[in-house]
Design an enzyme around this catalytic site. Structure first.
Site, PDB file in Angstrom:
ATOM      1  N   GLU A  70      16.329  37.679 -19.371  1.00 20.79           N
ATOM      2  CA  GLU A  70      15.420  38.047 -20.694  1.00 20.79           C
ATOM      3  C   GLU A  70      14.686  39.190 -20.489  1.00 20.79           C
ATOM      4  O   GLU A  70      14.126  39.880 -21.457  1.00 20.79           O
ATOM      5  CB  GLU A  70      14.677  36.683 -20.974  1.00 20.79           C
ATOM      6  CG  GLU A  70      13.589  36.941 -19.638  1.00 20.79           C
ATOM      7  CD  GLU A  70      12.719  35.354 -20.137  1.00 20.79           C
ATOM      8  OE1 GLU A  70      11.172  35.394 -19.951  1.00 20.79           O
ATOM      9  OE2 GLU A  70      13.179  34.247 -20.324  1.00 20.79           O
ATOM     10  N   ARG A 126      12.431  28.156 -16.835  1.00 24.98           N
ATOM     11  CA  ARG A 126      12.878  29.360 -16.384  1.00 24.98           C
ATOM     12  C   ARG A 126      14.208  29.523 -16.568  1.00 24.98           C
ATOM     13  O   ARG A 126      15.162  28.709 -16.506  1.00 24.98           O
ATOM     14  CB  ARG A 126      12.585  29.607 -14.658  1.00 24.98           C
ATOM     15  CG  ARG A 126      11.211  29.580 -14.232  1.00 24.98           C
ATOM     16  CD  ARG A 126      10.519  30.906 -14.844  1.00 24.98           C
ATOM     17  NE  ARG A 126       9.018  31.163 -14.308  1.00 24.98           N
ATOM     18  CZ  ARG A 126       8.101  30.748 -15.183  1.00 24.98           C
ATOM     19  NH1 ARG A 126       8.369  29.980 -16.222  1.00 24.98           N
ATOM     20  NH2 ARG A 126       6.957  30.861 -14.687  1.00 24.98           N
ATOM     21  N   HIS A 144      10.387  32.978 -25.127  1.00 24.72           N
ATOM     22  CA  HIS A 144       9.475  32.625 -24.162  1.00 24.72           C
ATOM     23  C   HIS A 144       8.116  32.341 -24.771  1.00 24.72           C
ATOM     24  O   HIS A 144       7.170  32.844 -24.374  1.00 24.72           O
ATOM     25  CB  HIS A 144       9.310  33.792 -23.154  1.00 24.72           C
ATOM     26  CG  HIS A 144       9.094  33.444 -21.827  1.00 24.72           C
ATOM     27  ND1 HIS A 144       9.714  33.643 -20.645  1.00 24.72           N
ATOM     28  CD2 HIS A 144       7.898  32.597 -21.531  1.00 24.72           C
ATOM     29  CE1 HIS A 144       8.982  33.261 -19.639  1.00 24.72           C
ATOM     30  NE2 HIS A 144       8.031  32.456 -19.953  1.00 24.72           N
TER      31      HIS A 144
END
Length: 514
Positions: free
Chosen positions: A445, A416, A477
């Site tokens: 993000e 994360r 991601h």
């Protein structure tokens, strides 16, 4: 005073002077102390309120039946506030008397409020006795529906004359709107939904797609749908959930494991169910991606590839890496993914150090040693962050930690973005304390990931700094992104729709968030 308030009030200000003069005669002023309850949730609505000073707060009880994380003693949830020169209850009292009950409790906010109370019966009589007044109200309320909510128009356009979940002679239909749709989402959902519809004898899923992310301004798109399908950067706060529920949405489908951007208690208070995909990503996929980032950073794969593509086959010190063998490698977070990563690391012949509040026997059995966070910082040549993002783990890497790190450390984060204070990371890179960094996640993000910004200016200067650093390798991601994971996301989402359609709710709904 009442007349002057009407001249400033939303929608009511547009009424004729004669109408406002007569309406002002019906308005009863009341200076309410803080906390005074005007109407309680579930009570009949027999008047509407016009606020002149202060604010009113709308709250709703938490639905506790079948919910693991709520109790009858939970405090009510604040839904929204009603500020000066706005009104509440007008749409309800404009109809027939005693048909509507209050959706939420309305009370005076901090410092109290000055409010005019308009009896519903008197207001209806005023309109009924004067056809011109009735016409004015119809015009203003129509404008409110069209320009503010757009829910009525959207519902009629998408679902004329029928409800999607009502059973036809053969099959039930559930209509789903998929937000934040990128190419891979549609390419994988469409064929699997089609295949499901062809095989299932009880349910048809109609799925539409929008590239927009869910938020307050886009929630109206879901009017008339039974469910919405969300991803990691869609935002379902209280205002958005209110709009979804008013538009008829009953189910939130998370096509991911996380749900931190969904206000779960508010969703439940509105009667919305939430179902997710708890284990879509193979833990091997994320662990393997972390190793890929490590090798890309360490062996300068990005720079080497760029040189070769330009027909430059020379070697220089900018491409110089180190052996992983014999190095101290720290893994912070040894859950399922972390344990798989630990096993891969042992294959390099590295010295495995680990940190977790829960020590795993499996890590110890493979030769790993649990140590303190400070020992990881001070002795490790490579550090992997594999922890969940919790209040206790946010900014694990911060300005105070940077000086503790072993000079030249390689930092990898596939968990994360919030685990790293990005400003501190930039400082560490610029000072040379951090020799290289591999990131699949980024603290901020949500504004950029899963979108194409190649033709636009990125305003986040910290992100620009990271993208411009030759010591940073970043992916968007995608650690989860394998064929196996995507197939699991789609199939589990379809299963969640099927379970909901069959009548399962609360704890009985598989993969539910309660």
């Amino acid at each position: 005073m009442a007349r002057e308030c009407l001249d400033k009030c939303v929608y009511l200000a547009q009424l004729s002077d004669a109408f406002k003069d007569d309406l002002a005669k019906l308005m009863m002023p009341f200076d309410a102390p803080e906390g005074h309850v005007f109407i309680s949730e579930g009570d009949p609505i027999n008047s509407f309120l016009v606020v002149e000073r202060g604010t009113l707060i709308r709250t709703k009880k938490v639905a506790s039946v079948g919910r693991r994380n709520s109790t009858p003693d939970d405090p009510p949830l604040e839904i929204d506030t009603i500020g000066p020169y706005t009104h509440s209850g007008l749409l309800h009292v404009a109809g027939q008397p005693n048909e509507e009950v209050a959706f939420a409790t309305i009370a005076a906010g901090k410092g109290g409020a000055t409010v005019y109370v308009v009896p519903g019966g008197h207001f209806r009589k005023l309109c009924n006795d004067n056809a011109a007044y009735s016409a004015e109200m119809i015009e203003q309320l129509t404008h409110a529906l069209r320009s503010s909510t757009k829910i009525l128009r959207a519902t009629l356009a998408k679902n004329p004359g029928e409800h999607h979940e009502e059973k036809s002679a053969k099959k039930t239909t559930m209509k789903v709107l998929c937000y934040d749709t990128t190419a891979w989402v549609k390419e994988n959902f469409e064929p699997m939904v089609q295949s499901f519809n062809e095989k299932d004898e009880e349910l048809t899923i109609e799925m539409d797609y929008t590239q927009d992310r869910l938020g307050m301004s886009t929630a109206k798109y879901a009017a008339g749908y039974d469910a919405v399908c969300l991803f990691v950067n869609d935002t379902a706060n209280s205002d958005t959930l209110w709009s979804l529920s008013m538009g008829g949405v009953k189910l939130i489908l998370m096509r991911c494991a996380g749900f931190d951007r969904v206000n779960v208690k508010v969703a439940h208070s509105f009667g919305l169910e939430i179902a997710r995909v708890p284990a879509y990503s193979s833990p091997y996929a994320v662990a393997e991606h972390a190793i890929a980032l490590l090798m890309s950073v360490n062996r300068r794969i990005t720079q080497a590839n760029a040189k070769v593509k330009m027909a430059d086959f020379t070697l220089d010190s900018s491409l110089l890496g180190v052996d992983i063998h014999g190095k101290n490698v720290g893994v912070m977070g040894t859950g399922k993914i972390g344990q798989i990563l630990c096993r891969i690391i042992t294959g390099f012949g590295a010295n495995l150090l680990a940190y977790d509040v829960f020590e795993a026997d499996a890590v110890k059995e493979m030769g790993g040693k649990y140590v303190s966070q400070d020992e990881i910082y001070e002795s490790c040549d490579i550090i992997f962050l594999m922890m969940p993002l919790l209040p206790a783990t946010k900014h694990t890497i911060n300005a105070e930690v940077i000086p503790k790190l072993k000079k030249g450390v390689i930092l990898i984060n596939t968990s994360r973005g919030g685990l790293i204070d990005t400003s501190a990371l930039v400082t560490g890179l610029q000072t040379g304390v951090i020799g290289g960094c591999g990131l699949d996640v980024y603290e901020n993000e949500e504004a950029y990931f899963f979108q194409d910004w190649s033709g636009s200016a990125i305003e986040d200067q910290t992100l620009v700094t990271l993208l411009g650093s030759n010591r940073v390798v970043m992916t968007a991601h995608q650690a989860f992104f394998t064929k196996e994971a995507v197939s699991k996301i789609v199939s589990t989402t379809i299963e969640n729709v099927k379970s909901f359609s069959s009548g399962l709710r609360g704890k009985e709904l598989p993969n539910s968030v309660n």
